[in-house]
Design a protein around this motif. Structure first.
Motif, PDB file in Angstrom:
ATOM      1  N   GLY A 144       0.790  -1.233   0.000  1.00 33.49           N
ATOM      2  CA  GLY A 144       0.000   0.000   0.000  1.00 33.49           C
ATOM      3  C   GLY A 144       0.814   1.270   0.000  1.00 33.49           C
ATOM      4  N   ASP A 145       2.111   1.168   0.311  1.00 33.33           N
ATOM      5  CA  ASP A 145       2.976   2.349   0.330  1.00 33.33           C
ATOM      6  C   ASP A 145       3.743   2.538  -0.981  1.00 33.33           C
ATOM      7  N   LYS A 147       4.284   3.342  -4.869  1.00 32.24           N
ATOM      8  CA  LYS A 147       3.779   4.014  -6.060  1.00 32.24           C
ATOM      9  C   LYS A 147       4.730   3.718  -7.211  1.00 32.24           C
ATOM     10  N   ILE A 165      -3.205  -2.476  -9.211  1.00 33.28           N
ATOM     11  CA  ILE A 165      -2.660  -1.255  -8.625  1.00 33.28           C
ATOM     12  C   ILE A 165      -3.678  -0.134  -8.812  1.00 33.28           C
ATOM     13  N   ASP A 168      -4.507   5.911  -7.940  1.00 35.89           N
ATOM     14  CA  ASP A 168      -3.794   6.937  -7.187  1.00 35.89           C
ATOM     15  C   ASP A 168      -2.360   6.536  -6.847  1.00 35.89           C
ATOM     16  N   ARG A 169      -1.993   5.284  -7.155  1.00 39.51           N
ATOM     17  CA  ARG A 169      -0.605   4.854  -6.956  1.00 39.51           C
ATOM     18  C   ARG A 169       0.120   4.613  -8.284  1.00 39.51           C
ATOM     19  N   VAL A 188       8.105   8.147  -6.006  1.00 40.54           N
ATOM     20  CA  VAL A 188       7.604   6.802  -6.298  1.00 40.54           C
ATOM     21  C   VAL A 188       8.636   5.796  -5.796  1.00 40.54           C
TER      22      VAL A 188
END
Length: 284
Positions: A144-145, A147, A165, A168-169, A188
């Protein structure tokens, strides 16, 4: 008699004006002018400009050889963001797209592709040591962290979305250099693009704090491999141009000339397109 003469002269004038106003095919016009304009996105190793302004890349050099053999002496590049290339072609800002663009059914509805000139898989780059242990798109989805940066309009966006995915990432950037910058600045945790393209960018960046994921798992969508095939794209009406282009491309495949050009840009024999055709890739 005067009426007949006037009528004949009017007819001749009408035909002459029509002939003058009639535009030839894209290829015919390019041969007459001595040059053709191509759209590119400054994406290594497919199509980019050197520091001295020279337009090069695998797609460019393959097209250059073919176009010269079709009678077009010069190529002029029109730099465009990747996501705007199709619209630019349709709007006649340029006459071809030589950007190593992947052939897929969605794009086939908008442009006419030549047969593929290469085949390739995806790649991922992360910070040194791969601190988030990202070895696949699924790994990014499950963290979840994490990008990931990807170029706007690139086919990888669909692969990332279908790998789970969230939007928003998925950080869309205008070009490859911006993706590298995003990773360097920790905006990212990964960047993705095709293998040779990523390697070319890493070589250019020469940053020891960034590395390519060696054991990256190639994505699949709906159970199918996403291995991509890149090709030159034409406007839909340019069927004759496409056919002549394909004929010259086939000769290059058979002679080994295609592989020689590809190898100059980091491709290997494994990246040859084989017998794959645009029709097959477009689902026709």
């Amino acid at each position: 008699m005067k009426k007949v003469v006037v009528l004949v002269m009017s007819l001749v004038l009408t035909i002459s004006l029509a002939a003058c106003g009639e535009k030839g095919s894209t290829l015919d016009e390019a041969v007459k002018k001595g040059y053709i304009t191509v759209g590119f996105a400054n994406e290594k190793p497919y199509a980019y400009k050197e520091a001295d302004g020279t337009l090069t890349g695998e797609a460019v050099e393959i097209a250059r050889v073919i176009l010269e053999r079709l009678g077009v002496k010069e190529m002029r590049g029109e730099l465009t963001e990747f996501g705007s290339l199709v619209a630019g072609l349709q709007a006649e800002r340029f006459d071809l797209i030589t950007a190593g663009m992947f052939v897929n059914p969605n794009r086939c509805s908008a442009v006419l592709f030549a047969n593929p000139e290469y085949s390739i898989g995806e790649a991922l780059a992360v910070k040194e040591g791969n601190p988030h242990q990202l070895a696949s798109y699924e790994d990014v989805a499950n963290n979840g962290d994490a990008k990931v940066a990807v170029m706007t309009g690139a086919v990888e966006i669909e692969y990332l979305e279908k790998s789970g995915i969230p939007a928003d990432r998925i950080i869309q950037v205008p070009d490859q250099a911006s993706a590298i910058s995003a990773l360097q600045a920790d905006r990212v945790q990964a960047i993705t693009m095709t293998g040779p393209s990523l390697q070319a960018m890493l070589d250019s960046a020469n940053d020891e704090k960034i590395e390519r994921v060696a054991d990256f798992k190639q994505p699949s969508v709906d159970g199918e491999s996403v291995r991509g095939y890149g090709a030159t794209a034409f406007r839909q009406a340019d069927t004759e141009f496409q056919e002549k282009y394909n004929a010259e491309l086939q000769k290059m495949k058979e002679s080994g000339e295609l592989l020689e050009i590809l190898q100059k840009f980091g491709f290997t024999e494994d990246e040859l397109p084989g017998d794959m055709t645009a029709d097959t890739l477009c689902g026709e």
